[in-house]
Design a protein around this motif. Structure first.
Motif, PDB file in Angstrom:
ATOM      1  N   VAL A   1      -0.557   0.467  11.852  1.00 41.18           N
ATOM      2  CA  VAL A   1      -1.658  -0.250  12.502  1.00 41.18           C
ATOM      3  C   VAL A   1      -2.326  -1.254  11.562  1.00 41.18           C
ATOM      4  CG1 VAL A   1      -2.132   1.558  14.191  1.00 41.18           C
ATOM      5  CG2 VAL A   1      -3.291   1.617  11.955  1.00 41.18           C
ATOM      6  N   ILE A   2      -2.019  -1.188  10.268  1.00 36.57           N
ATOM      7  CA  ILE A   2      -2.502  -2.190   9.319  1.00 36.57           C
ATOM      8  C   ILE A   2      -1.487  -3.333   9.330  1.00 36.57           C
ATOM      9  CG2 ILE A   2      -3.199  -2.663   6.956  1.00 36.57           C
ATOM     10  CD1 ILE A   2      -4.944  -0.607   8.465  1.00 36.57           C
ATOM     11  N   ALA A   3      -1.884  -4.450   9.976  1.00 38.38           N
ATOM     12  CA  ALA A   3      -0.921  -5.499  10.296  1.00 38.38           C
ATOM     13  C   ALA A   3      -1.087  -6.776   9.496  1.00 38.38           C
ATOM     14  CB  ALA A   3      -0.991  -5.829  11.792  1.00 38.38           C
ATOM     15  N   THR A   4      -2.166  -6.902   8.746  1.00 38.25           N
ATOM     16  CA  THR A   4      -2.371  -8.113   7.948  1.00 38.25           C
ATOM     17  C   THR A   4      -2.848  -7.723   6.561  1.00 38.25           C
ATOM     18  OG1 THR A   4      -4.712  -8.437   8.522  1.00 38.25           O
ATOM     19  CG2 THR A   4      -3.054  -9.409  10.011  1.00 38.25           C
ATOM     20  N   LEU A   5      -2.653  -8.645   5.639  1.00 40.94           N
ATOM     21  CA  LEU A   5      -3.141  -8.422   4.280  1.00 40.94           C
ATOM     22  C   LEU A   5      -4.660  -8.297   4.274  1.00 40.94           C
ATOM     23  CD1 LEU A   5      -2.330  -8.141   1.329  1.00 40.94           C
ATOM     24  CD2 LEU A   5      -2.400 -10.631   1.128  1.00 40.94           C
ATOM     25  N   GLY A   6      -5.325  -9.044   5.140  1.00 39.34           N
ATOM     26  CA  GLY A   6      -6.770  -8.945   5.219  1.00 39.34           C
ATOM     27  C   GLY A   6      -7.232  -7.559   5.636  1.00 39.34           C
ATOM     28  N   GLN A   7      -6.553  -6.963   6.614  1.00 44.39           N
ATOM     29  CA  GLN A   7      -6.899  -5.604   7.034  1.00 44.39           C
ATOM     30  C   GLN A   7      -6.676  -4.608   5.904  1.00 44.39           C
ATOM     31  OE1 GLN A   7      -4.468  -5.052  10.503  1.00 44.39           O
ATOM     32  NE2 GLN A   7      -5.700  -6.437  11.762  1.00 44.39           N
TER      33      GLN A   7
ATOM     34  N   VAL B   1      -6.659   2.171  -5.545  1.00 41.76           N
ATOM     35  CA  VAL B   1      -6.139   1.703  -4.256  1.00 41.76           C
ATOM     36  C   VAL B   1      -5.927   0.196  -4.337  1.00 41.76           C
ATOM     37  CG1 VAL B   1      -6.512   1.511  -1.770  1.00 41.76           C
ATOM     38  CG2 VAL B   1      -7.333   3.535  -2.990  1.00 41.76           C
ATOM     39  N   GLY B   2      -4.724  -0.231  -4.003  1.00 43.42           N
ATOM     40  CA  GLY B   2      -4.398  -1.650  -3.979  1.00 43.42           C
ATOM     41  C   GLY B   2      -3.632  -1.997  -2.722  1.00 43.42           C
ATOM     42  N   VAL B   3      -2.958  -3.131  -2.738  1.00 40.28           N
ATOM     43  CA  VAL B   3      -2.196  -3.592  -1.580  1.00 40.28           C
ATOM     44  C   VAL B   3      -0.802  -4.026  -2.019  1.00 40.28           C
ATOM     45  CG1 VAL B   3      -4.242  -4.319  -0.298  1.00 40.28           C
ATOM     46  CG2 VAL B   3      -3.056  -5.971  -1.763  1.00 40.28           C
TER      47      VAL B   3
ATOM     48  N   ARG C   1      -7.855 -13.766  -2.467  1.00 38.51           N
ATOM     49  CA  ARG C   1      -8.858 -12.716  -2.346  1.00 38.51           C
ATOM     50  C   ARG C   1      -8.385 -11.418  -2.988  1.00 38.51           C
ATOM     51  NH1 ARG C   1     -10.035  -9.765   3.449  1.00 38.51           N
ATOM     52  NH2 ARG C   1     -11.228  -7.968   2.630  1.00 38.51           N
ATOM     53  N   ALA C   2      -7.108 -11.108  -2.827  1.00 41.17           N
ATOM     54  CA  ALA C   2      -6.588  -9.818  -3.295  1.00 41.17           C
ATOM     55  C   ALA C   2      -6.702  -9.662  -4.801  1.00 41.17           C
ATOM     56  CB  ALA C   2      -5.136  -9.643  -2.857  1.00 41.17           C
ATOM     57  N   GLY C   3      -6.354 -10.702  -5.546  1.00 38.79           N
ATOM     58  CA  GLY C   3      -6.509 -10.664  -6.995  1.00 38.79           C
ATOM     59  C   GLY C   3      -5.978  -9.390  -7.614  1.00 38.79           C
ATOM     60  N   GLU C   4      -6.836  -8.668  -8.329  1.00 38.48           N
ATOM     61  CA  GLU C   4      -6.405  -7.479  -9.058  1.00 38.48           C
ATOM     62  C   GLU C   4      -6.063  -6.308  -8.157  1.00 38.48           C
ATOM     63  OE1 GLU C   4      -9.514  -6.071 -11.638  1.00 38.48           O
ATOM     64  OE2 GLU C   4     -11.077  -6.691 -10.239  1.00 38.48           O
ATOM     65  N   TRP C   5      -6.296  -6.423  -6.854  1.00 36.56           N
ATOM     66  CA  TRP C   5      -5.886  -5.356  -5.931  1.00 36.56           C
ATOM     67  C   TRP C   5      -4.406  -5.464  -5.554  1.00 36.56           C
ATOM     68  CZ3 TRP C   5     -11.056  -6.664  -5.974  1.00 36.56           C
ATOM     69  CH2 TRP C   5     -11.958  -5.594  -6.006  1.00 36.56           C
ATOM     70  N   ILE C   6      -3.705  -6.499  -5.986  1.00 36.57           N
ATOM     71  CA  ILE C   6      -2.266  -6.579  -5.725  1.00 36.57           C
ATOM     72  C   ILE C   6      -1.557  -5.564  -6.614  1.00 36.57           C
ATOM     73  CG2 ILE C   6      -0.184  -8.006  -5.726  1.00 36.57           C
ATOM     74  CD1 ILE C   6      -2.019 -10.452  -5.368  1.00 36.57           C
ATOM     75  N   ALA C   7      -0.975  -4.552  -5.996  1.00 37.41           N
ATOM     76  CA  ALA C   7      -0.310  -3.479  -6.733  1.00 37.41           C
ATOM     77  C   ALA C   7       1.201  -3.622  -6.721  1.00 37.41           C
ATOM     78  CB  ALA C   7      -0.695  -2.117  -6.143  1.00 37.41           C
ATOM     79  N   SER C   8       1.736  -4.387  -5.770  1.00 37.99           N
ATOM     80  CA  SER C   8       3.187  -4.557  -5.681  1.00 37.99           C
ATOM     81  C   SER C   8       3.489  -5.833  -4.917  1.00 37.99           C
ATOM     82  CB  SER C   8       3.826  -3.354  -4.962  1.00 37.99           C
ATOM     83  OG  SER C   8       5.217  -3.536  -4.797  1.00 37.99           O
TER      84      SER C   8
END
Length: 272
Positions: A151-157, A170-172, A191-198
């Motif tokens: 149900v998580i369909a976008t990077l923004g979500q 927790v990252g994305v 926006r994601a910046g340091e939350w990009i995990a992979s």
């Protein structure tokens, strides 16, 4: 490190790309071609044996870049299953556990409620992952999978959830197959910046084969601007591995060595 080997410094071969290649052969192939990392999946790891797999990869000097997957938070046993996934990732030395959130609960049409449940479940799981030194990476999937798979369909979500936590916990996941179509994706990567995990790459082919899950192609065989996405995640500060992950029956039918070589060629030509 010089030449092609230097260009492969961030390359990781996700074992799903050569689904029918036995894990020892995947490891041997990566070592022989100078590939430094592998992305692993829980099911084939369990089939080979978790401790055996960990020793195999460790002895070969390969980094396990991700373990896929946890999530599916609508399942009754999600809590125990996700704790097991965290433990398995820690045993393998994987710093990132990929989360696929799961679709709508049986009989439900409440997608907002399902997304809220995902956020609540991750909040429950996060302290356990943190204690294991593990990053939970929320992977948004293309909207066509929202009902039954994610149900998580976008990077923004995904970021709406991840930003509630320290990015080490927790990252994305930025997966080219699932986000390339989104006209906000480059703003969301910034926006994601340091939350990009992979960061995972493959290509999108048309017409999609029957069973759209298997519609991924090797880099360069489709229509995604892969280098543009790579440049965007780099600009956002991501310096980690870049996994080639492909689900495609025709690719799976090819010899594993050939698939690995084609993955490297496509990565060097279309991504770096």
């Amino acid at each position: 490190m010089t030449g092609e080997r230097a260009e492969l410094a961030r390359f990781s071969f996700n074992q799903a790309t050569a689904k029918h290649w036995a894990l020892p052969d995947v490891v041997a192939g990566c070592v022989a071609t100078g590939v430094p990392g592998v992305g692993l999946w829980r099911e084939p790891v369990a089939e080979y044996g978790l401790d055996r797999a960990a020793k195999l990869v460790r002895d070969a000097g390969l980094a396990v870049t991700t373990l896929c997957r946890g999530g599916f938070f609508t399942a009754d046993d999600w809590w125990d299953e996700n704790r097991r996934a965290v433990d398995e990732a820690a045993t393998l030395g994987a710093p990132v556990l990929v989360l696929v959130s799961g679709g709508l609960p049986p009989g439900s049409k409440d997608i907002d409620g399902a997304r809220a449940r995902v956020a609540d479940a991750i909040a429950e799981l996060a302290p356990y992952a943190d204690s294991a030194g593990m990053t939970l990476a929320i992977e948004p999937l293309h909207p066509m999978f929202a009902a039954d798979r994610c149900v998580i369909a976008t990077l923004g979500q995904a970021l709406d959830i991840a930003e509630r936590f320290d990015p080490s916990v927790v990252g994305v996941v930025v997966d080219a197959y699932h986000v390339w179509w989104d006209d906000t994706v480059y703003d969301q990567i910034t926006r994601a910046g340091e939350w990009i995990a992979s960061f995972q790459v493959c290509d999108w082919i048309t017409p999609l084969p029957e069973g759209v899950l298997l519609g991924r192609a090797l880099p360069g065989d489709g229509c995604i601007e892969l280098r543009r996405l790579r440049e965007a995640v780099d600009a956002a500060g991501y310096t980690g591995p870049i996994e080639v992950e492909v689900f495609n029956a025709q690719v799976w039918a090819r010899p594993g060595e050939e698939v690995l070589t084609a993955s490297i060629d496509g990565y060097l030509r279309e991504v770096v």
